[in-house]
Design a protein around this motif. Structure first.
Motif, PDB file in Angstrom:
ATOM      1  N   GLU A 122       0.824  -1.212   0.000  1.00 23.17           N
ATOM      2  CA  GLU A 122       0.000   0.000   0.000  1.00 23.17           C
ATOM      3  C   GLU A 122       0.859   1.264   0.000  1.00 23.17           C
ATOM      4  N   SER A 123       2.060   1.175   0.557  1.00 17.77           N
ATOM      5  CA  SER A 123       2.939   2.349   0.594  1.00 17.77           C
ATOM      6  C   SER A 123       3.358   2.774  -0.813  1.00 17.77           C
ATOM      7  N   SER A 124       3.281   1.844  -1.770  1.00 15.95           N
ATOM      8  CA  SER A 124       3.649   2.172  -3.146  1.00 15.95           C
ATOM      9  C   SER A 124       2.713   3.202  -3.754  1.00 15.95           C
ATOM     10  N   ILE A 125       1.464   3.221  -3.283  1.00 20.95           N
ATOM     11  CA  ILE A 125       0.502   4.204  -3.799  1.00 20.95           C
ATOM     12  C   ILE A 125       0.961   5.616  -3.457  1.00 20.95           C
ATOM     13  N   SER A 126       1.412   5.801  -2.220  1.00 19.12           N
ATOM     14  CA  SER A 126       1.917   7.113  -1.801  1.00 19.12           C
ATOM     15  C   SER A 126       3.167   7.491  -2.585  1.00 19.12           C
ATOM     16  N   SER A 127       4.021   6.496  -2.836  1.00 17.00           N
ATOM     17  CA  SER A 127       5.247   6.768  -3.596  1.00 17.00           C
ATOM     18  C   SER A 127       4.913   7.259  -5.000  1.00 17.00           C
ATOM     19  N   ILE A 128       3.946   6.605  -5.641  1.00 18.90           N
ATOM     20  CA  ILE A 128       3.545   7.019  -6.989  1.00 18.90           C
ATOM     21  C   ILE A 128       2.946   8.420  -6.971  1.00 18.90           C
ATOM     22  N   LYS A 129       2.152   8.707  -5.947  1.00 21.93           N
ATOM     23  CA  LYS A 129       1.550  10.043  -5.841  1.00 21.93           C
ATOM     24  C   LYS A 129       2.611  11.124  -5.669  1.00 21.93           C
ATOM     25  N   ASP A 130       3.696  10.798  -4.949  1.00 25.30           N
ATOM     26  CA  ASP A 130       4.786  11.768  -4.771  1.00 25.30           C
ATOM     27  C   ASP A 130       5.395  12.168  -6.112  1.00 25.30           C
ATOM     28  N   TYR A 131       5.451  11.231  -7.042  1.00 23.93           N
ATOM     29  CA  TYR A 131       6.066  11.499  -8.344  1.00 23.93           C
ATOM     30  C   TYR A 131       5.067  12.032  -9.372  1.00 23.93           C
ATOM     31  N   TYR A 132       3.807  11.595  -9.281  1.00 28.66           N
ATOM     32  CA  TYR A 132       2.827  11.905 -10.326  1.00 28.66           C
ATOM     33  C   TYR A 132       1.690  12.816  -9.862  1.00 28.66           C
ATOM     34  N   ASP A 133       1.698  13.193  -8.586  1.00 26.86           N
ATOM     35  CA  ASP A 133       0.672  14.081  -8.004  1.00 26.86           C
ATOM     36  C   ASP A 133      -0.713  13.446  -7.938  1.00 26.86           C
ATOM     37  N   LYS A 134      -0.869  12.263  -8.470  1.00 25.18           N
ATOM     38  CA  LYS A 134      -2.141  11.553  -8.430  1.00 25.18           C
ATOM     39  C   LYS A 134      -1.890  10.115  -8.016  1.00 25.18           C
ATOM     40  N   GLU A 135      -2.838   9.568  -7.289  1.00 25.22           N
ATOM     41  CA  GLU A 135      -2.737   8.149  -6.989  1.00 25.22           C
ATOM     42  C   GLU A 135      -3.030   7.355  -8.261  1.00 25.22           C
ATOM     43  N   PRO A 136      -2.399   6.200  -8.450  1.00 28.12           N
ATOM     44  CA  PRO A 136      -2.696   5.376  -9.624  1.00 28.12           C
ATOM     45  C   PRO A 136      -4.062   4.713  -9.477  1.00 28.12           C
ATOM     46  N   ILE A 137      -4.601   4.252 -10.569  1.00 32.48           N
ATOM     47  CA  ILE A 137      -5.805   3.427 -10.524  1.00 32.48           C
ATOM     48  C   ILE A 137      -5.362   1.985 -10.267  1.00 32.48           C
ATOM     49  N   ILE A 138      -5.848   1.414  -9.192  1.00 32.85           N
ATOM     50  CA  ILE A 138      -5.476   0.040  -8.821  1.00 32.85           C
ATOM     51  C   ILE A 138      -6.533  -0.911  -9.369  1.00 32.85           C
ATOM     52  N   THR A 139      -6.139  -1.743 -10.312  1.00 28.81           N
ATOM     53  CA  THR A 139      -7.086  -2.666 -10.944  1.00 28.81           C
ATOM     54  C   THR A 139      -6.755  -4.110 -10.593  1.00 28.81           C
ATOM     55  N   SER A 140      -7.753  -4.955 -10.721  1.00 31.56           N
ATOM     56  CA  SER A 140      -7.558  -6.396 -10.527  1.00 31.56           C
ATOM     57  C   SER A 140      -8.117  -7.132 -11.733  1.00 31.56           C
TER      58      SER A 140
END
Length: 704
Positions: A122-140
């Motif tokens: 889950e911490s990866s979501i915050s990491s991506i937001k730090d670089y892209y200013d938006k959270e990614p869309i998490i799909t399954s």
């Protein structure tokens, strides 16, 4: 074989579930993470997307290692990054950081990244937001359904069995999850499906027993001379070494040309001969990777299974055991990329069970097989899971696919399960997991009271209630369904009604529910008056008829009558009616009417006209295009049944406003009942023969 299109799910900003197709991923203007269990087709999906323009696919390892100079042209494309879970960072505790740093150096292009569900942090979501200013869309990735599985097997040249039969047998033994995965289906093509095993380990074992021969069946078969057991043992050694070294491929070229991500085959000569190692790479367990000198296992799951078996068999003395565990367990936990390998150890060496269970209990369930469990192992596992939820309540993360752990479906844990299920304050993740695990249990009837309570308590999570209901149904537990369904349908709670729709109706359990209960469900799910709002699963957007598609046709007549009475009792004028709900009710009327017409050779026109009462008063602008399928059906049906059509038209004449009545249906779903010129002449002749009254004179004028 052809690629089979996949559907993925994600949650929108309001936490509502949404679906999206694989091709539509490229239209999303933000980054996407694809999560799935091993073998669900993450790599195939990304390879499919890589066929489109403006995409570039890499494995996570090769992307990080590749020099910027060789990546300079991809800054404006969508970067497809596969197998984050197989990449182990040398400098960061979270592998995503290396990926994001490289993407940043390329100008932060849009990316689609895949990862095993259990390895996603889950911490990866915050990491991506730090670089892209938006959270990614998490799909399954959604599992294959029956149709997908049948298509997959039919298009696979290696499969010679009866596809319908194998899928049906998997359903019958509660192994439908075996055909939900492309990998497992692929393995089925390599085994004798007439003796289909009932657990993951045996399927993998049978498959590998048939994968040990050469890829080219026409080539001189050196492997047969060596023997199956020796080849499988050598393959296990290669897989274990490859995984432990955290390399991507096995390289057979000269040592000096070995890349960082490769394991050179000649470094392994201390255990097996050079000839045997090279011959083993020719078997179907391995496949070429990019060039004639690079090989990798056909799938990581196969590598973990064979590698785990080889390691378990050599971990018989204390020194070897300590050396292997020191490589796998670091800082109190298992190295993420080695969890699959680690989880197979106790299956082949039960002496390692306690170590694996206490170190990483959920990995053993998610990756390996618990069918070898004794009562002692089952209790160790349950105790370990209880400890796990205290330190990591979200241990299942996004992995909410049905859980299978035969070793925990153990009657020795009956009272522990009773206590857990009875306490709604117990951990939800553990409770939900146990309900799913009980699909393999033979003592579910002893927990029926607890499961019924879960099902009826509307303050519980819907998924938990759904699983409890499904468990009782699939295990055919004898409970009082009449009382249960009275409770659920006599309510406007969305989850109560949804439970009936999804467990009873959509799964063809109509024999459990009465017509009166169905009518209550329909009425309680619809805010029929304007200004009245409440949540409803039977929404026009979804099409309430979706849940009634498999309704036995013999029940349609009575449901039409009961629905008409129920709506009349509400006494709602056309001016008070809620348009959306009216449209939804009409959709059900059309469905019931269609089933009634199909099921009856002798149709009563009175039934037909009376069932359309609600349509007349609330049809508003329900034109043909609103229910095109029904419109087409009625057009065809009444063209073939002209006598019935005329009888219905005559009954229409009983209306106080005949002109208005016919005008209403002219361009509607029921336009097939609008009289032609000749039918109008017949109706005029019919009226002229009636009693000479002012009412009949008015009808005659309206017709004229």
């Amino acid at each position: 074989m052809n690629y089979i299109s996949r559907t993925l799910t994600y949650k929108d900003k309001k936490d509502n579930p949404k679906s999206i197709t694989d091709n539509e991923l490229l239209n999303i203007k933000q980054s996407v993470v694809i999560l799935a269990e091993p073998g669900m087709g993450k790599t195939s999906l990304l390879e499919h997307l890589n066929n489109f323009e403006n995409t570039n696919k890499f494995t996570a390892s090769s992307f990080v290692r590749r020099p910027l100079g060789r990546l300079k042209d991809i800054g404006k494309s969508i970067v497809l990054i596969d197998a984050l879970d197989e990449y182990q960072s040398q400098v960061s505790s979270n592998p995503i950081d290396d990926i994001l740093n490289k993407l940043f150096e390329l100008g932060s292009p849009q990316f689609i990244l895949s990862c095993r569900q259990i390895e996603w942090s889950e911490s990866s979501i915050s990491s991506i937001k730090d670089y892209y200013d938006k959270e990614p869309i998490i799909t399954s990735i959604q599992p294959f359904n029956r149709t997908d599985a049948i298509t997959f097997l039919n298009e696979n040249e290696k499969f010679t069995g009866d596809t319908e039969d194998i899928i049906q047998r998997l359903d019958e033994v509660n192994l439908s999850n075996f055909y939900e995965s492309p990998l497992t289906l692929e393995l089925l093509t390599h085994i004798n499906t007439k003796t289909l095993p009932d657990n993951k380990a045996d399927i993998l074992n049978l498959a590998t027993q048939n994968l040990w021969q050469e890829v080219n069946n026409q080539a001189p078969n050196h492997l047969k001379k060596t023997g199956k057991q020796t080849i499988l043992e050598c393959a296990g050694f290669i897989c274990a070494t490859l995984l432990l070294a955290q390399k991507q491929v096995v390289f057979t070229g000269i040592t000096a040309k070995t890349l960082d991500q490769a394991l050179n085959i000649y470094e392994l000569k201390s255990m097996y001969s050079e000839e045997l190692l090279l011959d083993t790479l020719k078997c179907r367990i391995f496949k070429s990777s990019g060039d004639s000198q690079s090989f990798k296992p056909m799938h990581r799951t196969i590598a973990e299974f064979l590698g785990g078996r080889w390691l378990a068999e050599i971990m018989t003395d204390l020194v070897t055991k300590k050396r292997v565990l020191a490589q796998v367990i670091q800082n109190g936990g298992v190295v993420s990329s080695l969890r699959g390998l680690f989880s197979w150890l106790p299956y082949f060496n039960p002496d390692l069970a306690q170590t694996v269970i206490e170190t990483d209990p959920y990995a053993l369930i998610a990756y390996a097989d618990t069918s070898f469990f004794t009562d002692r192992h089952s209790r160790l596992m349950y105790d370990a899971l209880q400890r796990l939820v205290k330190v990591n309540p979200s241990f299942r993360r996004e992995n909410w696919n049905s859980l299978k752990a035969k070793g925990l479906a153990n009657k020795s844990l009956l009272e522990e399960y009773r206590e857990l299920l009875s306490n709604k304050d117990s951990d939800y993740n553990l409770r939900s997991s146990v309900i799913q695990i009980l699909q393999d249990a033979n003592f579910v009837e002893k927990l029926s009271n607890e499961l019924i309570t879960i099902m009826l308590e509307d303050d519980r999570y819907y998924s938990e209630r759904f699983d409890a209901c499904l468990l009782l149904l699939e295990k055919q537990i004898d409970v009082d369904w009449s009382t249960i369904l009275d409770n659920l349908t006599d309510s406007r709670n969305e989850d109560n009604l949804r439970l009936v729709c999804e467990c009873i109706m959509k799964r063809d359990n109509y024999h459990l529910i009465s017509d009166e209960q169905l009518i209550r469900l329909i009425i309680n799910s619809q805010p029929l008056k304007k200004g009245v709002t409440f949540d409803s699963i039977l929404t026009p957007d979804m099409g309430s008829y979706y849940y009634f598609e498999t309704l036995p046709s013999i029940r349609a007549n009575n449901l039409l009558e009961l629905l008409t009475i129920a709506i009349e009792d509400l006494n709602i004028s056309p001016y008070e009616a809620n348009y959306s709900s009216s449209k939804n009710i009409n959709g059900l009327v059309f469905l019931f009417l269609k089933k009634y017409l199909i099921d009856n050779n002798s149709v009563d026109p009175q039934v037909l006209v009376r069932s359309l009462t609600f349509f007349y008063h609330n049809q508003s602008d329900l034109m043909e295009h609103d229910f095109q399928d029904y419109s087409n059906f009625f057009t065809f049906y009444f063209a073939e049944n002209t006598t019935l059509r005329l009888a219905v038209q005559k009954l229409f004449l009983g209306s106080n406003d005949v002109h208005g009545r016919f005008f209403q249906i002219k361009d509607s779903v029921l336009s097939a009942l609008y009289p032609s010129i000749n039918e109008t002449l017949s109706l005029l002749t019919y009226v002229q023969k009636l009693e000479d009254s002012q009412h009949n004179k008015n009808i005659w004028k309206d017709l004229l």
